[in-house]
Write a protein that holds these residues in place. Structure first.
Motif, PDB file in Angstrom:
ATOM      1  N   ALA A 177       0.835  -1.198   0.000  1.00  0.00           N
ATOM      2  CA  ALA A 177       0.000   0.000   0.000  1.00  0.00           C
ATOM      3  C   ALA A 177       0.872   1.250   0.000  1.00  0.00           C
ATOM      4  CB  ALA A 177      -0.934   0.002   1.209  1.00  0.00           C
ATOM      5  N   HIS A 178       1.936   1.235   0.779  1.00  0.00           N
ATOM      6  CA  HIS A 178       2.869   2.363   0.811  1.00  0.00           C
ATOM      7  C   HIS A 178       3.493   2.567  -0.562  1.00  0.00           C
ATOM      8  CE1 HIS A 178       6.696   4.421   1.768  1.00  0.00           C
ATOM      9  NE2 HIS A 178       5.975   5.023   2.672  1.00  0.00           N
ATOM     10  N   GLN A 179       3.877   1.489  -1.215  1.00  0.00           N
ATOM     11  CA  GLN A 179       4.471   1.580  -2.545  1.00  0.00           C
ATOM     12  C   GLN A 179       3.481   2.151  -3.557  1.00  0.00           C
ATOM     13  OE1 GLN A 179       6.430  -1.942  -3.966  1.00  0.00           O
ATOM     14  NE2 GLN A 179       6.455  -1.213  -6.070  1.00  0.00           N
ATOM     15  N   ALA A 180       2.224   1.759  -3.457  1.00  0.00           N
ATOM     16  CA  ALA A 180       1.207   2.284  -4.373  1.00  0.00           C
ATOM     17  C   ALA A 180       1.058   3.793  -4.208  1.00  0.00           C
ATOM     18  CB  ALA A 180      -0.130   1.577  -4.143  1.00  0.00           C
ATOM     19  N   VAL A 181       1.098   4.265  -2.967  1.00  0.00           N
ATOM     20  CA  VAL A 181       1.019   5.707  -2.723  1.00  0.00           C
ATOM     21  C   VAL A 181       2.241   6.403  -3.324  1.00  0.00           C
ATOM     22  CG1 VAL A 181       1.056   7.496  -0.926  1.00  0.00           C
ATOM     23  CG2 VAL A 181      -0.448   5.508  -0.681  1.00  0.00           C
ATOM     24  N   GLN A 182       3.429   5.842  -3.095  1.00  0.00           N
ATOM     25  CA  GLN A 182       4.652   6.428  -3.658  1.00  0.00           C
ATOM     26  C   GLN A 182       4.587   6.499  -5.180  1.00  0.00           C
ATOM     27  OE1 GLN A 182       7.823   4.010  -2.005  1.00  0.00           O
ATOM     28  NE2 GLN A 182       8.307   5.638  -0.569  1.00  0.00           N
ATOM     29  N   GLU A 183       4.148   5.435  -5.819  1.00  0.00           N
ATOM     30  CA  GLU A 183       4.055   5.421  -7.280  1.00  0.00           C
ATOM     31  C   GLU A 183       3.104   6.490  -7.783  1.00  0.00           C
ATOM     32  OE1 GLU A 183       3.147   1.363  -8.225  1.00  0.00           O
ATOM     33  OE2 GLU A 183       5.215   0.713  -7.849  1.00  0.00           O
ATOM     34  N   HIS A 184       1.978   6.653  -7.107  1.00  0.00           N
ATOM     35  CA  HIS A 184       1.028   7.700  -7.499  1.00  0.00           C
ATOM     36  C   HIS A 184       1.665   9.078  -7.355  1.00  0.00           C
ATOM     37  CE1 HIS A 184      -2.663   9.909  -8.065  1.00  0.00           C
ATOM     38  NE2 HIS A 184      -2.379  10.572  -6.953  1.00  0.00           N
ATOM     39  N   LEU A 185       2.335   9.304  -6.239  1.00  0.00           N
ATOM     40  CA  LEU A 185       2.972  10.605  -6.023  1.00  0.00           C
ATOM     41  C   LEU A 185       4.059  10.878  -7.065  1.00  0.00           C
ATOM     42  CD1 LEU A 185       3.257  10.543  -2.147  1.00  0.00           C
ATOM     43  CD2 LEU A 185       1.751  12.008  -3.517  1.00  0.00           C
ATOM     44  N   MET A 186       4.873   9.880  -7.366  1.00  0.00           N
ATOM     45  CA  MET A 186       5.942  10.076  -8.347  1.00  0.00           C
ATOM     46  C   MET A 186       5.378  10.352  -9.743  1.00  0.00           C
ATOM     47  SD  MET A 186       9.007   7.499  -7.176  1.00  0.00           S
ATOM     48  CE  MET A 186       8.036   6.019  -7.336  1.00  0.00           C
ATOM     49  N   ALA A 187       4.206   9.818 -10.033  1.00  0.00           N
ATOM     50  CA  ALA A 187       3.590  10.035 -11.346  1.00  0.00           C
ATOM     51  C   ALA A 187       2.941  11.409 -11.453  1.00  0.00           C
ATOM     52  CB  ALA A 187       2.549   8.949 -11.621  1.00  0.00           C
ATOM     53  N   THR A 188       2.650  12.042 -10.310  1.00  0.00           N
ATOM     54  CA  THR A 188       1.892  13.288 -10.350  1.00  0.00           C
ATOM     55  C   THR A 188       2.623  14.492  -9.778  1.00  0.00           C
ATOM     56  OG1 THR A 188       0.837  12.762  -8.230  1.00  0.00           O
ATOM     57  CG2 THR A 188      -0.308  12.064 -10.227  1.00  0.00           C
ATOM     58  N   ALA A 189       3.780  14.290  -9.154  1.00  0.00           N
ATOM     59  CA  ALA A 189       4.478  15.410  -8.508  1.00  0.00           C
ATOM     60  C   ALA A 189       5.974  15.114  -8.431  1.00  0.00           C
ATOM     61  CB  ALA A 189       3.930  15.631  -7.101  1.00  0.00           C
ATOM     62  N   ARG A 190       6.748  16.132  -8.186  1.00  0.00           N
ATOM     63  CA  ARG A 190       8.180  15.961  -7.965  1.00  0.00           C
ATOM     64  C   ARG A 190       8.362  15.650  -6.492  1.00  0.00           C
ATOM     65  NH1 ARG A 190      11.990  20.839  -9.228  1.00  0.00           N
ATOM     66  NH2 ARG A 190      10.076  21.321 -10.266  1.00  0.00           N
ATOM     67  N   CYS A 191       8.947  14.497  -6.213  1.00  0.00           N
ATOM     68  CA  CYS A 191       9.003  14.026  -4.836  1.00  0.00           C
ATOM     69  C   CYS A 191      10.403  13.604  -4.420  1.00  0.00           C
ATOM     70  CB  CYS A 191       8.110  12.799  -4.655  1.00  0.00           C
ATOM     71  SG  CYS A 191       6.390  13.082  -5.002  1.00  0.00           S
ATOM     72  N   ALA A 192      10.714  13.895  -3.200  1.00  0.00           N
ATOM     73  CA  ALA A 192      11.861  13.292  -2.524  1.00  0.00           C
ATOM     74  C   ALA A 192      11.258  12.285  -1.566  1.00  0.00           C
ATOM     75  CB  ALA A 192      12.658  14.348  -1.779  1.00  0.00           C
ATOM     76  N   LEU A 193      11.540  11.029  -1.775  1.00  0.00           N
ATOM     77  CA  LEU A 193      10.885   9.990  -0.988  1.00  0.00           C
ATOM     78  C   LEU A 193      11.822   9.405   0.046  1.00  0.00           C
ATOM     79  CD1 LEU A 193       9.113   8.092  -3.886  1.00  0.00           C
ATOM     80  CD2 LEU A 193       8.117   9.762  -2.341  1.00  0.00           C
ATOM     81  N   ARG A 194      11.250   9.071   1.156  1.00  0.00           N
ATOM     82  CA  ARG A 194      11.996   8.390   2.202  1.00  0.00           C
ATOM     83  C   ARG A 194      11.050   7.408   2.858  1.00  0.00           C
ATOM     84  NH1 ARG A 194      15.770  10.954   6.892  1.00  0.00           N
ATOM     85  NH2 ARG A 194      16.271   8.974   7.853  1.00  0.00           N
TER      86      ARG A 194
END
Length: 79
Positions: free
Chosen positions: A26-43
């Motif tokens: 579920a966390h990965q799905a959220v990250q993928e959505h964010l990366m597809a729609t915004a510029r993100c620094a992920l941790r």
């Protein structure tokens, strides 16, 4: 949560959290959505005791993240 020009996507986590596979997926799905729609620094797995600590971390990083993004835009793509 927003602090200056940066924002964070946050959720509550119980003390002693030991994520199960479904939680990680579920966390990965959220990250993928964010990366597809915004510029993100992920941790992954960053925890903070409260919202104020998250805001403090964003404010402390506000000077470094824009320069990292500028460098990453200038770098050749690896994909």
């Amino acid at each position: 949560m927003v602090a200056g020009s940066l924002c964070a996507v946050v959720s509550d986590a119980p003390d002693g959290l030991r994520p199960k596979r479904r939680d990680v997926m579920a966390h990965q799905a959220v990250q993928e959505h964010l990366m597809a729609t915004a510029r993100c620094a992920l941790r992954f797995g960053l925890t903070a005791p409260d919202d104020e600590a998250v805001r403090d971390a964003l404010e402390q990083g506000s000077g470094q993240y824009p320069s990292v993004w500028r460098r990453s835009r200038a770098a050749p793509s690896t994909t």
